[in-house]
Design an enzyme around this catalytic site. Structure first.
Site, PDB file in Angstrom:
ATOM      1  CB  THR A  83      -0.913  -0.001   1.241  1.00 13.79           C
ATOM      2  OG1 THR A  83      -1.660  -1.216   1.262  1.00 13.79           O
ATOM      3  CG2 THR A  83      -1.888   1.161   1.219  1.00 13.79           C
ATOM      4  N   GLY A  84       0.386   2.279  -0.674  1.00 11.68           N
ATOM      5  CA  GLY A  84       1.150   3.525  -0.765  1.00 11.68           C
ATOM      6  C   GLY A  84       1.184   4.287   0.542  1.00 11.68           C
ATOM      7  CG  ASP A 183      -2.475   1.614  -4.329  1.00 13.72           C
ATOM      8  OD1 ASP A 183      -1.810   1.916  -3.317  1.00 13.72           O
ATOM      9  OD2 ASP A 183      -3.573   1.022  -4.261  1.00 13.72           O
ATOM     10  CB  SER A 184      -0.596   5.913  -3.756  1.00 14.88           C
ATOM     11  OG  SER A 184      -0.548   7.262  -3.371  1.00 14.88           O
ATOM     12  CE1 TYR A 185       7.132   8.670  -1.760  1.00  8.69           C
ATOM     13  CE2 TYR A 185       7.559   6.415  -1.034  1.00  8.69           C
ATOM     14  CZ  TYR A 185       8.008   7.695  -1.303  1.00  8.69           C
ATOM     15  OH  TYR A 185       9.337   8.000  -1.137  1.00  8.69           O
ATOM     16  CG  ASP A 395      -5.215  10.439  -9.029  1.00  7.28           C
ATOM     17  OD1 ASP A 395      -5.191  11.390  -8.226  1.00  7.28           O
ATOM     18  OD2 ASP A 395      -4.321   9.575  -9.081  1.00  7.28           O
ATOM     19  N   GLY A 445     -13.805   7.423 -14.937  1.00  7.96           N
ATOM     20  CA  GLY A 445     -14.597   7.801 -13.779  1.00  7.96           C
ATOM     21  C   GLY A 445     -14.005   7.411 -12.445  1.00  7.96           C
ATOM     22  N   GLY A 447     -10.902   7.624  -9.358  1.00  6.88           N
ATOM     23  CA  GLY A 447     -10.006   8.580  -8.730  1.00  6.88           C
ATOM     24  C   GLY A 447      -8.767   7.897  -8.191  1.00  6.88           C
ATOM     25  CG  HIS A 448      -4.792   8.776  -5.656  1.00  7.25           C
ATOM     26  ND1 HIS A 448      -3.735   8.799  -6.528  1.00  7.25           N
ATOM     27  CD2 HIS A 448      -4.260   8.401  -4.466  1.00  7.25           C
ATOM     28  CE1 HIS A 448      -2.626   8.479  -5.890  1.00  7.25           C
ATOM     29  NE2 HIS A 448      -2.919   8.223  -4.632  1.00  7.25           N
TER      30      HIS A 448
END
Length: 471
Positions: A83-84, A183-185, A395, A445, A447-448
């Site tokens: 996880t980020g 995801d993310s970071y 996002d 559609g 987001g983050h």
């Protein structure tokens, strides 16, 4: 009983792995099956194991959740999912994105919320090993003050060793196809983790990791590129006027992050841009604004972020707003559930090791050392591994325009040009595949991060890609 040459070789290999296990302090401190969870009616209809693995001679204890594939665990891929954040708990991904369980929406947080099955869990296609990583995230913890610190490069060493140790304790999965995901970071660090694992494989580290590729969702990748594309993203989404966009273009010539601090006009232009976007939910621009979203803004100072976290991450705040007034308030329901003694007992969490569970531990010491993961993508691609990169197209934290830009910078030929991909005969997004075996996809559609907003579409995307099918 006569032992064949192959059998003798396997025995020698296992003995060698056992010696490596002992010499590297690879001890699974705690590992048990979870059969019941508070809030879920009856026994869990899937296989869940939790446990700790000691790193750095036991100074770091990493907590994991392992969900076996609900399809064919003997043959299906194994995904190590991170996880980020960094320093966000794996439970964030489990409960809100791709895991097989989720929390009900509740208005009264005095009671334990109900759990129910997620229809579009990724565990229906693959076994997933979620890790609270690094120490300080979730239920993972440090035994000493020296270990109470992490950074991008130290994390790479630790996750490499963690995965090899985990596989030694689960040898039945050694031959399964292995992927890294996050995801993310994690977009900054996962490519580093991956290439380090590949290099260790080449140096003969044991056990051999049967790596096949990696998956990154809404990935932060390059500190300059990601933030620089927020301006054109805002214009493309109709959040700023043509005139303001043209003014910004003239002033910065596309380099919006190279703001001259001594130039008052530059500072004013950027301040006007930022002021105009106040009230926009940057995690998902179509949704109503929620102040908890401000915790995700890049560049916010540590002290200011901590004060904001203390203010919004409170049950009192949730009571005042009412649960799920906006999507992000639902995270506080998870905080309430995860801090129940009955829940931690069911998950086999060691008592008095972390204090209160929080979704993202921004107070932990962490060094942000990778400014761009693009060079690592290049190295991985050169070795022929597969990759799936996807972006929610609403996002604004990590705009899909920036993700497209760094992918273009790799300069690989396009083998399947921009086209729509469908779920239930409806457009779920757009995709393009490159000669380096990289597939990029937008999720319409979303987001983050994307699976939280479009679980069905993302589950189909993942299932098709992991099975080698076209999106």
């Amino acid at each position: 009983m006569r032992i064949s040459n192959i059998g003798f070789f396997i025995i020698l290999q296992l003995l060698g792995l056992t010696l490596w296990l002992l010499n590297s302090h690879a001890t699974v401190v705690h590992s048990q099956n979870v059969e019941y969870l508070p809030g879920f009616d009856g026994p869990l209809p899937f296989s869940l194991e939790t446990g700790y693995i000691g790193m750095d001679k036991g100074e770091v204890q990493l907590f994991y959740y392992f969900f076996e594939s609900e399809n064919n665990p003997k043959q299906d891929p194994v995904i190590l999912w991170l996880t980020g954040g960094p320093l966000c708990s794996a439970m964030s991904a489990i409960l809100y994105e791709i895991g097989p369980i989720q929390l009900e929406e509740v208005d009264n947080i005095e009671t334990i919320p109900k759990l129910f099955l997620r229809q579009y869990a990724w565990t229906k296609t693959a076994s997933i090993l979620f890790v609270d990583f690094p120490a300080g995230a979730g239920f993972s913890y440090a035994e000493t003050s020296r270990a109470n610190y992490s950074g991008d490069f130290k994390a790479s060493h630790n996750i490499n060793q963690f995965l090899r140790k985990w596989l030694l304790n689960h040898p039945q999965f050694l031959s399964n196809p292995l992927y890294l995901g996050g995801d993310s970071y994690i977009g900054f660090t996962l490519p580093l983790y991956f290439i380090d694992m590949v290099y260790d494989n080449e140096r003969g580290s044991q056990p051999f990791l049967n790596l096949k590729g990696y998956i990154l969702g809404n990935p932060a990748t390059d500190r300059f590129i990601d933030s620089n594309y927020q301006v054109p993203f805002a214009h493309g989404m109709g959040l700023i006027s043509d005139e303001q966009y043209e003014s910004l273009q003239r002033t910065y010539k596309g380099q919006y992050q190279l703001v001259n601090a001594r130039n008052q006009e530059c500072r004013n232009n950027i301040k006007n841009f930022e002021w105009g976007l106040l009230g926009i939910q940057i995690t998902m621009t179509l949704e109503s604004y929620c102040d908890i979203d401000s915790l995700r803004i890049h560049g916010i100072s540590g002290s200011k972020r901590r004060k904001m976290i203390d203010r919004v991450n409170s049950l009192l705040h949730l009571k005042q707003l009412g649960a799920y007034t906006c999507r992000k308030e639902g995270y506080l329901v998870a905080k309430h559930w995860m801090n129940q003694k009955s829940v931690q007992k069911a998950l086999h969490v060691r008592k008095e090791t972390i204090g209160n569970w929080i979704r993202c531990n921004y107070k932990f010491n962490y060094s942000y050392e990778v400014p761009s993961s693009v060079p690592y993508h290049v190295k991985i691609s050169a070795k022929g591994f597969r990759s799936l990169i996807y972006s929610g197209d609403h996002d604004m934290i990590v705009p899909f325009l920036g993700t497209q830009a760094w992918i273009r910078s790799l300069n690989y030929s396009i083998i399947d040009d921009w086209r729509k991909w469908l779920v239930d005969s409806q457009i779920a997004g757009f995709t393009r595949t490159y000669a380096n075996r990289m597939t990029f996809a937008t999720v319409k559609g979303a987001g983050h991060t994307a699976p939280e907003y479009k679980p069905k579409q993302c589950a189909f995307m993942f299932k098709r890609w992991i099975r080698g099918e076209a999106l």
